[in-house]
Design a protein around this motif. Structure first.
Motif, PDB file in Angstrom:
ATOM      1  N   GLU A 285       0.822  -1.210   0.000  1.00 31.34           N
ATOM      2  CA  GLU A 285       0.000   0.000   0.000  1.00 31.34           C
ATOM      3  C   GLU A 285       0.853   1.256   0.000  1.00 31.34           C
ATOM      4  N   ASN A 286       1.907   1.229  -0.795  1.00 32.27           N
ATOM      5  CA  ASN A 286       2.846   2.358  -0.725  1.00 32.27           C
ATOM      6  C   ASN A 286       2.677   3.364  -1.844  1.00 32.27           C
ATOM      7  N   LYS A 287       1.451   3.481  -2.371  1.00 30.23           N
ATOM      8  CA  LYS A 287       1.167   4.537  -3.327  1.00 30.23           C
ATOM      9  C   LYS A 287       0.959   5.845  -2.564  1.00 30.23           C
ATOM     10  N   ASP A 290      -2.419   6.857  -1.158  1.00 31.93           N
ATOM     11  CA  ASP A 290      -2.910   6.187   0.040  1.00 31.93           C
ATOM     12  C   ASP A 290      -2.499   6.907   1.320  1.00 31.93           C
ATOM     13  N   THR A 462       6.645   3.759   3.583  1.00 34.84           N
ATOM     14  CA  THR A 462       6.606   3.250   2.209  1.00 34.84           C
ATOM     15  C   THR A 462       7.952   2.760   1.699  1.00 34.84           C
TER      16      THR A 462
END
Length: 497
Positions: A285-287, A290, A462
């Motif tokens: 979930e490292n966009k 987010d 991230t």
């Protein structure tokens, strides 16, 4: 020459007024701290307060880092779990304060926190200033390198003439400096910034603990680790929790918890696997989208600091400008001394002095308040010079005309001089306000959750370094560009008034 002597004397008087109370208070605090009474009552004091404040540097996976849990940002990792258990056994709530690693022991000594747990090695030098618990974990020290250059590095000697990064104030920084004398040591406060430097070829390797290096390597396929075979004393290879000097009851309580954790082997059976789970989740979930809540919260704090600092800075700056223009020599030289001193010292030092220095006297001072005070006092010095130059630009005849009409000195300034001066100085004043938005990022060093602080959290969550910085640059640009347009609009209105 006489004027210079008066200026130095005024500066000395100003500094004496500030330092004297702090020195006496610090001395009293030191005496109290070393007393047996405080040492036996420290646990009782924490229980009475109902919370244990623990400092961490949340950029050190799997020990302490940030992750999104149930849509909220939380501090996670094996150190956090140990801190939770220590607080639970004390029957108090746990409060986490995140700040730079090299500020943790300072915060502990100045009683901004009750304890710190952040992969800290209990070296003999540190034991002189703080008390440590028993070791809760022992790790291996390695160097993180770029995978494409892995064949070049076989041992510590391979880094001769190379740049090796290490976290400032850490054991690894000392190990690189002493055991790799031909290498150039690059020290930074945050590990994620060192990893950025490694990936951008600013350094050739980053010394860190093996579990942390493994975490970064697994989440960055272009990185790997190598063993430089550091020679470390047995009592320095592990990590311990630190408390203020003389807090024997707190140390004893924490030692009971650590003994229980080690007996049940909770670190390897529960804490590390749980940390790995959070790390894997963060990788998926490292966009940047987010983590928009991180940046939104950072913007909120940045605007709060800027707006409040502009308000108080403008008021104090106006007062200082009038004081500097006063005919009374004492008032004049006090204003000059303040302005020259503040302009001659870095804002970062001022922020840390207010939080750790004055904060030692007013221990309940929140980091946000300390940051606002420091930036307000700093801005006031620059605003004072801007306003003074604006007042000096108004012809003397304007003042004389106002006084001849029966106006007092105060009314002449209020209704005649300042309104005209404001038109002249508005561009420079606006530039100071814009600069303040950017300079407010310095308060992140004491744990204020401004935009730069939140950026560092995103970096550690991230495992990306450049992308969060790029987003932050865009946000700062939008803020400053918007403000500049507003200021230009006001300037046009003033010129046509």
């Amino acid at each position: 020459m006489k004027r210079f002597v008066k200026l130095i004397l005024a500066l000395f008087i100003t500094l004496s007024c500030i330092v004297a109370p702090l020195a006496s208070t610090a001395k009293a605090a030191t005496n109290d701290q070393s007393s047996t009474k405080e040492a036996t009552e420290s646990l009782a004091a924490v229980k009475k307060r109902g919370k244990l404040v623990v400092g961490v540097s949340a950029d050190y996976p799997p020990y302490e880092f940030t992750a999104k849990v149930g849509g909220k940002t939380e501090y996670v990792g094996m150190d956090i779990e140990i801190a939770k258990q220590v607080a639970k056994d004390m029957r108090v709530k746990l409060e986490i304060k995140n700040m730079d690693f090299d500020s943790l022991l300072v915060a502990l000594e100045t009683h901004k926190i009750d304890a710190t747990i952040s992969g800290i090695n209990p070296t003999p030098e540190r034991r002189k200033n703080v008390d440590f618990t028993d070791l809760y974990y022992s790790g291996k020290q390695v160097i993180l390198i770029n995978k494409r250059t892995a064949s070049e590095y076989k041992n510590a000697a391979s880094f001769d003439g190379k740049k090796v990064g290490a976290q400032t104030g850490s054991l690894l920084y000392d190990l690189v400096k002493k055991q790799m004398p031909k290498a150039q040591v690059k020290g930074l406060a945050k590990l994620n910034n060192l990893v950025i430097a490694l990936k951008s070829n600013k350094v050739d390797g980053v010394a860190m603990d093996y579990p942390t290096a493994k975490a970064y390597a697994e989440n960055n396929p272009d990185l790997t680790t190598m063993d430089p075979h550091f020679i470390v004393d047995k009592d320095q290879t592990g990590y311990a929790m630190a408390f203020a000097k003389g807090a024997d009851s707190l140390v004893a309580s924490a030692n009971k918890t650590i003994a229980k954790i080690k007996q049940k082997d909770l670190i390897t059976s529960e804490y590390i696997p749980q940390a790995s789970k959070y790390m894997t989740q963060s990788t998926k979930e490292n966009k940047m989208v987010d983590y928009w809540t991180y940046f939104a919260k950072g913007v909120e704090y940045t605007l709060i600091i800027t707006i409040v600092s502009v308000f108080f800075g403008a008021i104090l700056g106006t007062l200082l400008a009038i004081m500097r223009l006063a005919h009374n020599k004492v008032i004049h030289y006090l204003a000059v001394a303040y302005i020259e001193f503040v302009r001659g010292t870095p804002l970062m030092v001022q922020v840390m002095f207010v939080y750790f220095g004055i904060g030692a006297v007013i221990q309940s001072m929140p980091a946000l308040v300390a940051g606002i005070i420091a930036t307000s006092l700093n801005s006031a010095a620059y605003v004072a010079e801007i306003i003074r130059s604006g007042i000096d630009s108004i012809p003397v005849g304007q003042t004389e005309a106002a006084r001849s009409l029966g106006m007092s000195q105060a009314k002449a300034y209020r209704y005649v001089i300042l309104p005209q001066a404001l038109k002249n100085i508005w561009p420079a004043l606006g530039n100071e306000f814009i600069t303040l938005i950017k300079e407010s990022s310095i308060v992140s060093v004491i744990g204020v959750a401004d935009l730069m602080y939140q950026t560092q959290l995103v970096q550690s969550a991230t495992y990306k370094g450049v992308a969060p910085l790029f987003v932050t640059m865009l946000i700062y640009f939008v803020l400053t560009f918007t403000l500049s347009k507003v200021l230009n609009h006001v300037e046009r209105k003033m010129n046509h008034a």
